[in-house]
Design an enzyme around this catalytic site. Structure first.
Site, PDB file in Angstrom:
ATOM      1  N   ARG A 123       0.069 -19.402 -17.194  1.00 29.37           N
ATOM      2  CA  ARG A 123       1.465 -18.968 -17.431  1.00 29.37           C
ATOM      3  C   ARG A 123       1.559 -17.604 -18.122  1.00 29.37           C
ATOM      4  O   ARG A 123       2.564 -17.257 -18.727  1.00 29.37           O
ATOM      5  CB  ARG A 123       2.249 -20.010 -18.228  1.00 29.37           C
ATOM      6  CG  ARG A 123       2.277 -21.360 -17.570  1.00 29.37           C
ATOM      7  CD  ARG A 123       3.428 -22.214 -18.065  1.00 29.37           C
ATOM      8  NE  ARG A 123       3.401 -23.486 -17.382  1.00 29.37           N
ATOM      9  CZ  ARG A 123       2.814 -24.568 -17.879  1.00 29.37           C
ATOM     10  NH1 ARG A 123       2.245 -24.535 -19.056  1.00 29.37           N
ATOM     11  NH2 ARG A 123       2.820 -25.681 -17.187  1.00 29.37           N
ATOM     12  N   LYS A 145       6.054  -4.073 -12.695  1.00 33.59           N
ATOM     13  CA  LYS A 145       6.185  -4.739 -11.388  1.00 33.59           C
ATOM     14  C   LYS A 145       4.796  -5.173 -10.944  1.00 33.59           C
ATOM     15  O   LYS A 145       3.880  -4.357 -10.870  1.00 33.59           O
ATOM     16  CB  LYS A 145       6.770  -3.781 -10.343  1.00 33.59           C
ATOM     17  CG  LYS A 145       8.275  -3.807 -10.261  1.00 33.59           C
ATOM     18  CD  LYS A 145       8.770  -3.110  -9.004  1.00 33.59           C
ATOM     19  CE  LYS A 145      10.280  -3.102  -8.959  1.00 33.59           C
ATOM     20  NZ  LYS A 145      10.819  -2.338  -7.818  1.00 33.59           N
ATOM     21  N   GLU A 187       5.266  10.172  -4.665  1.00 35.85           N
ATOM     22  CA  GLU A 187       5.974   9.502  -5.769  1.00 35.85           C
ATOM     23  C   GLU A 187       6.381  10.527  -6.831  1.00 35.85           C
ATOM     24  O   GLU A 187       7.423  10.380  -7.466  1.00 35.85           O
ATOM     25  CB  GLU A 187       5.096   8.408  -6.396  1.00 35.85           C
ATOM     26  CG  GLU A 187       4.675   7.281  -5.460  1.00 35.85           C
ATOM     27  CD  GLU A 187       5.731   6.164  -5.305  1.00 35.85           C
ATOM     28  OE1 GLU A 187       6.883   6.343  -5.728  1.00 35.85           O
ATOM     29  OE2 GLU A 187       5.361   5.118  -4.725  1.00 35.85           O
ATOM     30  N   LYS A 229       9.880   7.285 -15.961  1.00 35.34           N
ATOM     31  CA  LYS A 229       9.752   5.862 -15.609  1.00 35.34           C
ATOM     32  C   LYS A 229      10.036   4.963 -16.819  1.00 35.34           C
ATOM     33  O   LYS A 229      10.771   3.979 -16.701  1.00 35.34           O
ATOM     34  CB  LYS A 229       8.366   5.581 -15.019  1.00 35.34           C
ATOM     35  CG  LYS A 229       8.213   4.133 -14.642  1.00 35.34           C
ATOM     36  CD  LYS A 229       7.792   3.887 -13.241  1.00 35.34           C
ATOM     37  CE  LYS A 229       7.969   2.446 -12.854  1.00 35.34           C
ATOM     38  NZ  LYS A 229       7.264   2.076 -11.660  1.00 35.34           N
ATOM     39  N   GLU A 239      15.464  -4.604 -12.695  1.00 35.11           N
ATOM     40  CA  GLU A 239      16.035  -4.000 -11.482  1.00 35.11           C
ATOM     41  C   GLU A 239      17.400  -4.588 -11.085  1.00 35.11           C
ATOM     42  O   GLU A 239      17.667  -4.869  -9.919  1.00 35.11           O
ATOM     43  CB  GLU A 239      15.058  -4.144 -10.304  1.00 35.11           C
ATOM     44  CG  GLU A 239      15.245  -3.069  -9.252  1.00 35.11           C
ATOM     45  CD  GLU A 239      14.141  -3.083  -8.200  1.00 35.11           C
ATOM     46  OE1 GLU A 239      13.624  -2.018  -7.890  1.00 35.11           O
ATOM     47  OE2 GLU A 239      13.791  -4.174  -7.695  1.00 35.11           O
ATOM     48  N   ARG A 243      17.352   0.640 -12.099  1.00 36.06           N
ATOM     49  CA  ARG A 243      15.943   0.729 -11.704  1.00 36.06           C
ATOM     50  C   ARG A 243      15.772   0.885 -10.195  1.00 36.06           C
ATOM     51  O   ARG A 243      14.735   1.379  -9.724  1.00 36.06           O
ATOM     52  CB  ARG A 243      15.170  -0.501 -12.215  1.00 36.06           C
ATOM     53  CG  ARG A 243      13.686  -0.394 -11.930  1.00 36.06           C
ATOM     54  CD  ARG A 243      12.844  -1.453 -12.594  1.00 36.06           C
ATOM     55  NE  ARG A 243      11.457  -1.215 -12.261  1.00 36.06           N
ATOM     56  CZ  ARG A 243      10.427  -1.725 -12.905  1.00 36.06           C
ATOM     57  NH1 ARG A 243      10.628  -2.512 -13.941  1.00 36.06           N
ATOM     58  NH2 ARG A 243       9.188  -1.452 -12.518  1.00 36.06           N
ATOM     59  N   ASN A 247      13.152   3.102  -6.320  1.00 33.70           N
ATOM     60  CA  ASN A 247      12.793   2.630  -4.984  1.00 33.70           C
ATOM     61  C   ASN A 247      13.244   3.615  -3.896  1.00 33.70           C
ATOM     62  O   ASN A 247      13.183   3.309  -2.704  1.00 33.70           O
ATOM     63  CB  ASN A 247      13.456   1.268  -4.762  1.00 33.70           C
ATOM     64  CG  ASN A 247      12.474   0.245  -4.260  1.00 33.70           C
ATOM     65  OD1 ASN A 247      12.593  -0.200  -3.132  1.00 33.70           O
ATOM     66  ND2 ASN A 247      11.488  -0.120  -5.060  1.00 33.70           N
ATOM     67  N   HIS A 250      11.661   3.899  -0.425  1.00 35.02           N
ATOM     68  CA  HIS A 250      10.850   2.701  -0.193  1.00 35.02           C
ATOM     69  C   HIS A 250      11.458   1.728   0.816  1.00 35.02           C
ATOM     70  O   HIS A 250      10.725   0.972   1.449  1.00 35.02           O
ATOM     71  CB  HIS A 250      10.588   1.964  -1.509  1.00 35.02           C
ATOM     72  CG  HIS A 250       9.619   2.667  -2.410  1.00 35.02           C
ATOM     73  ND1 HIS A 250       9.874   3.893  -2.976  1.00 35.02           N
ATOM     74  CD2 HIS A 250       8.378   2.319  -2.852  1.00 35.02           C
ATOM     75  CE1 HIS A 250       8.845   4.268  -3.714  1.00 35.02           C
ATOM     76  NE2 HIS A 250       7.923   3.327  -3.658  1.00 35.02           N
ATOM     77  N   HIS A 254       8.729   1.044   3.344  1.00 34.27           N
ATOM     78  CA  HIS A 254       7.941  -0.191   3.452  1.00 34.27           C
ATOM     79  C   HIS A 254       7.788  -0.634   4.901  1.00 34.27           C
ATOM     80  O   HIS A 254       6.738  -1.148   5.299  1.00 34.27           O
ATOM     81  CB  HIS A 254       8.586  -1.311   2.622  1.00 34.27           C
ATOM     82  CG  HIS A 254       8.252  -1.221   1.159  1.00 34.27           C
ATOM     83  ND1 HIS A 254       8.969  -1.890   0.192  1.00 34.27           N
ATOM     84  CD2 HIS A 254       7.277  -0.555   0.487  1.00 34.27           C
ATOM     85  CE1 HIS A 254       8.451  -1.637  -1.001  1.00 34.27           C
ATOM     86  NE2 HIS A 254       7.427  -0.826  -0.846  1.00 34.27           N
ATOM     87  N   HIS A 264       0.774   4.147   1.142  1.00 30.32           N
ATOM     88  CA  HIS A 264       2.079   3.938   0.508  1.00 30.32           C
ATOM     89  C   HIS A 264       2.800   5.276   0.284  1.00 30.32           C
ATOM     90  O   HIS A 264       3.971   5.434   0.635  1.00 30.32           O
ATOM     91  CB  HIS A 264       1.876   3.204  -0.817  1.00 30.32           C
ATOM     92  CG  HIS A 264       3.146   2.921  -1.541  1.00 30.32           C
ATOM     93  ND1 HIS A 264       4.067   1.995  -1.113  1.00 30.32           N
ATOM     94  CD2 HIS A 264       3.682   3.483  -2.678  1.00 30.32           C
ATOM     95  CE1 HIS A 264       5.103   1.977  -1.945  1.00 30.32           C
ATOM     96  NE2 HIS A 264       4.891   2.870  -2.896  1.00 30.32           N
TER      97      HIS A 264
HETATM   98  O1  LIG Z   1       8.804   0.465 -10.451  1.00 25.67           O
HETATM   99  C1  LIG Z   1       9.690   0.401  -9.618  1.00 25.67           C
HETATM  100  O2  LIG Z   1      10.773  -0.155  -9.847  1.00 25.67           O
HETATM  101  C2  LIG Z   1       9.498   0.950  -8.260  1.00 25.67           C
HETATM  102  O3  LIG Z   1      10.294   0.677  -7.378  1.00 25.67           O
HETATM  103  C3  LIG Z   1       8.332   1.846  -8.035  1.00 25.67           C
HETATM  104  C4  LIG Z   1       7.836   1.905  -6.602  1.00 25.67           C
HETATM  105  O4  LIG Z   1       7.300   3.193  -6.433  1.00 25.67           O
HETATM  106  C5  LIG Z   1       6.731   0.907  -6.327  1.00 25.67           C
HETATM  107  O5  LIG Z   1       6.143   1.199  -5.087  1.00 25.67           O
HETATM  108  C6  LIG Z   1       7.149  -0.512  -6.335  1.00 25.67           C
HETATM  109  O6  LIG Z   1       6.034  -1.343  -6.441  1.00 25.67           O
HETATM  110  C7  LIG Z   1       7.882  -0.966  -5.133  1.00 25.67           C
HETATM  111  O7  LIG Z   1       8.448  -2.150  -5.503  1.00 25.67           O
HETATM  112  P1  LIG Z   1       9.272  -3.091  -4.573  1.00 25.67           P
HETATM  113  O8  LIG Z   1      10.155  -3.777  -5.532  1.00 25.67           O
HETATM  114  O9  LIG Z   1      10.021  -2.275  -3.576  1.00 25.67           O
HETATM  115  O10 LIG Z   1       8.295  -3.985  -3.924  1.00 25.67           O
HETATM  116 ZN   LIG Z   2       6.069   3.289  -4.641  1.00 22.90          ZN
END
Ligand SMILES: O=C(O)C(=O)C[C@@H](O)[C@H](O)[C@H](O)COP(=O)(O)O
Ligand SMILES: [Zn+2]
Length: 385
Positions: A123, A145, A187, A229, A239, A243, A247, A250, A254, A264
């Site tokens: 845990r 994350k 990034e 950050k 998020e 936050r 992204n 992304h 993705h 990435h």
């Molecule tokens: O820290 C964050 O918040 C980010 O979104 C940073 C991204 O650059 C990073 O690739 C992150 O892992 C992407 O996250 P996800 O939530 O889209 O899977």
């Molecule tokens: Zn990223």
């Protein structure tokens, strides 16, 4: 050694691994810190490439009594349930306890995977991030994350779990392969578009020195990105809103990353290009701003469009009839599949795709009312013939 810290994140930027224990002691409020008094065992998780370059030096400076190592294959494929299970079994075998710590030494893959293991083993046990790639130093090792992929869906299993410390040795960037370094620059550029327009000018003016990995430039960009950050993460750790700006690039990225087998960072740059194009179509920004994004991408040799390797792509489909499609149809299937991956993005809710789009110089906004046809149109425009 520089400390960037707030109520959520603890980051130390250094120029070697020599001060690891000193950095850790700052956050445990101890002087003459001895890691063996705090942790009964240490498990280092790393990958084969990093292991050869970095781990010995780090282990020497940690001076721990009970130290174990688990080395995974380099690459995104290690961020999966199988590897997760193997490492969990190893943790049980070596008797890792709640007073043990996992140290993730490597790039984004190692950090996300090790962070998730630490957050779920018994845990939750302590984790320390020691990022060695540019991408990990400026981004993934900070903010908590963690996650692994499930099939083609990136980071769909995971948690928010803050590392006790993120210990960055900027000097480690010197030994990175150039393509990996460049990919991390996507990034870095992201931060300038979402938060600090002047930083974009800095990147353009200093592109040559950055590409030559000038010490001062490296230190400056890592510090700048890490500072942005930690500020964003402190304001919105889970998020819920702000936050999401991290992204940027992304949501589109993705989909491209998963289907086209690219890194990435490269995928994020293509994703940012798509977001810029959409913002232009929606008249949210002027063309000059977009031109500047193109300029910085070209200076760092980052891709703007994607190419599909249809053979790779079709291996994942059972239905043979896909292979007989005409080229146009093939492309449509791929483009729709990118859209499908975008629909499973974690930022979405109530069936709406949340897109982070540039709206002003150095400022982005979350927009959730763009019609699917417009998104498909942008993906089509960014596909190389
Ligand atoms: O820290 C964050 O918040 C980010 O979104 C940073 C991204 O650059 C990073 O690739 C992150 O892992 C992407 O996250 P996800 O939530 O889209 O899977
Ligand atoms: Zn990223």
């Amino acid at each position: 050694m520089e400390k960037i810290t707030n109520s959520v994140c603890n980051v130390v930027i250094d120029k070697s691994y020599r001060n690891f224990n000193e950095a850790l002691s700052i956050f445990h409020n101890k002087i003459n810190y001895n890691i063996n008094d705090i942790y009964d065992e240490i498990l280092i998780i790393s990958d084969q490439n990093v292991y050869n370059n970095v781990v010995d030096e780090l282990v020497e400076s940690i001076k721990a009594k009970f130290i174990y190592e688990y080395i995974v294959m380099p690459g995104e494929n290690s961020k999966c349930l199988d590897v997760y299970e193997q490492i969990m079994n190893y943790c049980v075998k070596i008797n890792l306890s709640r007073k043990s710590v996992i140290i993730a030494v490597g790039g984004g893959v190692v950090g996300d995977l090790a962070g998730y293991i630490a957050s779920t083993y018994m845990r939750g046990i302590d984790v320390i991030q020691v990022p060695t790639s540019l991408l990990a130093q400026v981004d993934s090792s900070i903010g908590g994350k963690t996650g692994i992929n499930l099939g083609k869906v990136k980071n769909i299993i995971g948690s928010f779990y803050q590392p006790k410390l993120t210990y960055i040795n900027v000097d480690a960037l010197k030994s990175l392969p150039q393509n990996e370094f460049i990919s991390g620059m996507a990034e870095v550029i992201k931060y300038s578009i979402i938060y600090d327009y002047e930083f974009l000018d800095y990147l353009i003016e200093n592109s040559e020195a950055i590409l030559n990995r000038d010490n001062e430039c490296l230190y400056y960009i890592v510090k700048k990105c890490a500072s942005i950050k930690v500020e964003v993460v402190e304001k919105d750790e889970k998020e819920g809103g702000l936050r999401k700006i991290l992204n940027f690039g992304h949501t589109f990225g993705h989909g491209v990353e998963k289907l086209c087998n690219i890194s990435h960072g490269d995928a994020v740059n293509i994703g940012m290009n798509m977001a810029f194009k959409l913002a232009l179509d929606e008249k949210l920004i002027l063309n000059d701003y977009y031109e500047k994004f193109i300029k910085v991408s070209n200076l760092f040799n980052l891709p703007l469009n994607f190419k599909s390797d249809t053979n790779d792509y079709y291996e994942d489909f059972d239905n043979d009839s896909f292979k007989e499609c005409s080229l146009d149809k093939d492309e449509d299937i791929l483009i729709n599949e990118i859209l499908n991956i975008m629909k499973s993005d974690k930022k979405n809710s109530f069936g709406k795709i949340n897109l982070v789009l540039p709206v002003k110089l150095g400022e982005v906004k979350i927009i959730d009312n763009i019609e699917e046809e417009k998104i498909l149109h942008i993906i089509r425009k960014c596909k190389n013939a």
